[in-house]
Design an enzyme around this catalytic site. Structure first.
Site, PDB file in Angstrom:
ATOM      1  N   CYS A 132       0.796  -1.237   0.000  1.00 19.99           N
ATOM      2  CA  CYS A 132       0.000   0.000   0.000  1.00 19.99           C
ATOM      3  C   CYS A 132       0.829   1.289   0.000  1.00 19.99           C
ATOM      4  O   CYS A 132       1.336   1.690  -1.047  1.00 19.99           O
ATOM      5  CB  CYS A 132      -0.972  -0.051   1.166  1.00 19.99           C
ATOM      6  SG  CYS A 132      -2.372   1.037   0.950  1.00 19.99           S
TER       7      CYS A 132
ATOM      8  N   HIS B 234      -3.676  -5.612   2.597  1.00 19.57           N
ATOM      9  CA  HIS B 234      -3.277  -5.789   3.993  1.00 19.57           C
ATOM     10  C   HIS B 234      -3.877  -7.108   4.455  1.00 19.57           C
ATOM     11  O   HIS B 234      -4.588  -7.779   3.716  1.00 19.57           O
ATOM     12  CB  HIS B 234      -3.857  -4.658   4.862  1.00 19.57           C
ATOM     13  CG  HIS B 234      -3.392  -3.303   4.478  1.00 19.57           C
ATOM     14  ND1 HIS B 234      -2.162  -2.813   4.837  1.00 19.57           N
ATOM     15  CD2 HIS B 234      -4.000  -2.309   3.790  1.00 19.57           C
ATOM     16  CE1 HIS B 234      -2.029  -1.568   4.390  1.00 19.57           C
ATOM     17  NE2 HIS B 234      -3.133  -1.242   3.746  1.00 19.57           N
TER      18      HIS B 234
HETATM   19  N1  GLN Z   1      -2.217   6.807   2.640  1.00 17.21           N
HETATM   20  C1  GLN Z   1      -2.349   6.041   1.446  1.00 17.21           C
HETATM   21  C2  GLN Z   1      -3.721   6.101   0.832  1.00 17.21           C
HETATM   22  O1  GLN Z   1      -4.681   6.397   1.516  1.00 17.21           O
HETATM   23  C3  GLN Z   1      -1.926   4.618   1.731  1.00 17.21           C
HETATM   24  C4  GLN Z   1      -2.844   3.912   2.665  1.00 17.21           C
HETATM   25  C5  GLN Z   1      -2.372   2.558   3.087  1.00 17.21           C
HETATM   26  O2  GLN Z   1      -1.171   2.272   3.196  1.00 17.21           O
HETATM   27  N2  GLN Z   1      -3.332   1.692   3.407  1.00 17.21           N
HETATM   28  O3  GLN Z   1      -3.860   5.834  -0.323  1.00 17.21           O
END
Ligand code: GLN
Length: 246
Positions: A95, A196
């Site tokens: 992510c 995740h």
């Molecule tokens: N902050 C980033 C987004 O919202 C990554 C989020 C994350 O790592 N789940 O796209």
């Protein structure tokens, strides 16, 4: 004894939904096969490591704020990470970590975080914070040479564009963009994904792909991994797949 050396970057900042658990899974699956696994950590203000001495570099996900906090430090690591990747070190990126290896990440307020530019994709979050991709996701990947349906949980505002070689095809959920058909980014020595979970705890084939790559990358003969009993993991995943796809 066989050895895999891992560098886990920013574990104290980028650990959304227990992403660090991915390293626990790798360690466990190595231990079950008598493979020694060393996990070093790196974070802001650590001494600059020799990135190329690692078989695997791992970066988890995080909120926009954490991504901003680490971005300056990460940019100092650019040359080292790039060289390691070009020498065949595996990059496993979740992510926020995935986004920061591309050209840039622009958040909902328009703040732009420069990525390392290792890959051509870029990520932009919509202005409305309500428009996030949140929920369970099922992705079909062919990286092992077979169809594997992997499951995970996604929560990102960022929409990632210009991905030429995705990790897989979305069967349920969003993926790289809202309602897109592609998820993540893949090269032989790169898995970058929005999943995740931690994702490796739910998808043993992906753990073994990574372990097998790391073990074999400098080996003259192919080392095969001893099979482990993954029946519980597979059963759990099937419950989720049945729920999402039927
Ligand atoms: N902050 C980033 C987004 O919202 C990554 C989020 C994350 O790592 N789940 O796209």
């Amino acid at each position: 004894m066989k050895l895999i050396k891992i560098l886990h970057m920013y574990a104290d900042m980028l650990d959304l939904y227990g992403d660090s658990g991915n390293m626990e899974v790798i360690k466990y699956r190595c231990k079950m096969r008598e493979i020694e696994c060393v996990v070093d950590t790196y974070s802001i203000d650590s001494d600059m490591p020799d990135f190329s001495s690692y078989d695997l570099i791992y970066i988890g996900g995080g909120a926009d704020l954490e991504q901003q906090h680490i971005s300056e430090d990460l940019s100092k690591c650019r040359e080292g990470i790039k060289k390691a990747y070009e020498n065949g070190t595996f990059l496993f990126l979740i992510c926020g970590g995935y986004q920061l290896m591309g050209k840039y990440y622009r958040d909902a307020d328009g703040n732009e975080i420069k990525g390392l530019g290792l890959f051509d994709y870029y990520t932009v979050a919509p202005e409305s914070r309500r428009m996030r991709c949140i929920g369970n996701i099922a992705v079909r990947t062919k990286i092992t040479g077979k169809n594997v349906d992997v499951v995970g949980f996604e929560n990102h505002g960022g929409q990632t564009h210009d991905v030429k070689t995705p990790f897989g095809e979305v069967r349920y959920g969003n993926g790289n963009c809202s309602k897109s058909q592609q998820e993540g980014y893949f090269e032989k020595n790169v898995i970058a994904t929005y999943l995740h979970g931690p994702m490796l705890s739910k998808n043993p084939e992906i753990s073994d792909y990574i372990i097998s790559y790391c073990l074999n990358r400098n080996s003259s003969e192919t080392i095969r991994l001893k099979k482990l009993d993954d029946s519980l993991e597979i059963k759990c995943r099937q419950v989720m797949l049945d729920r999402l796809l039927k």
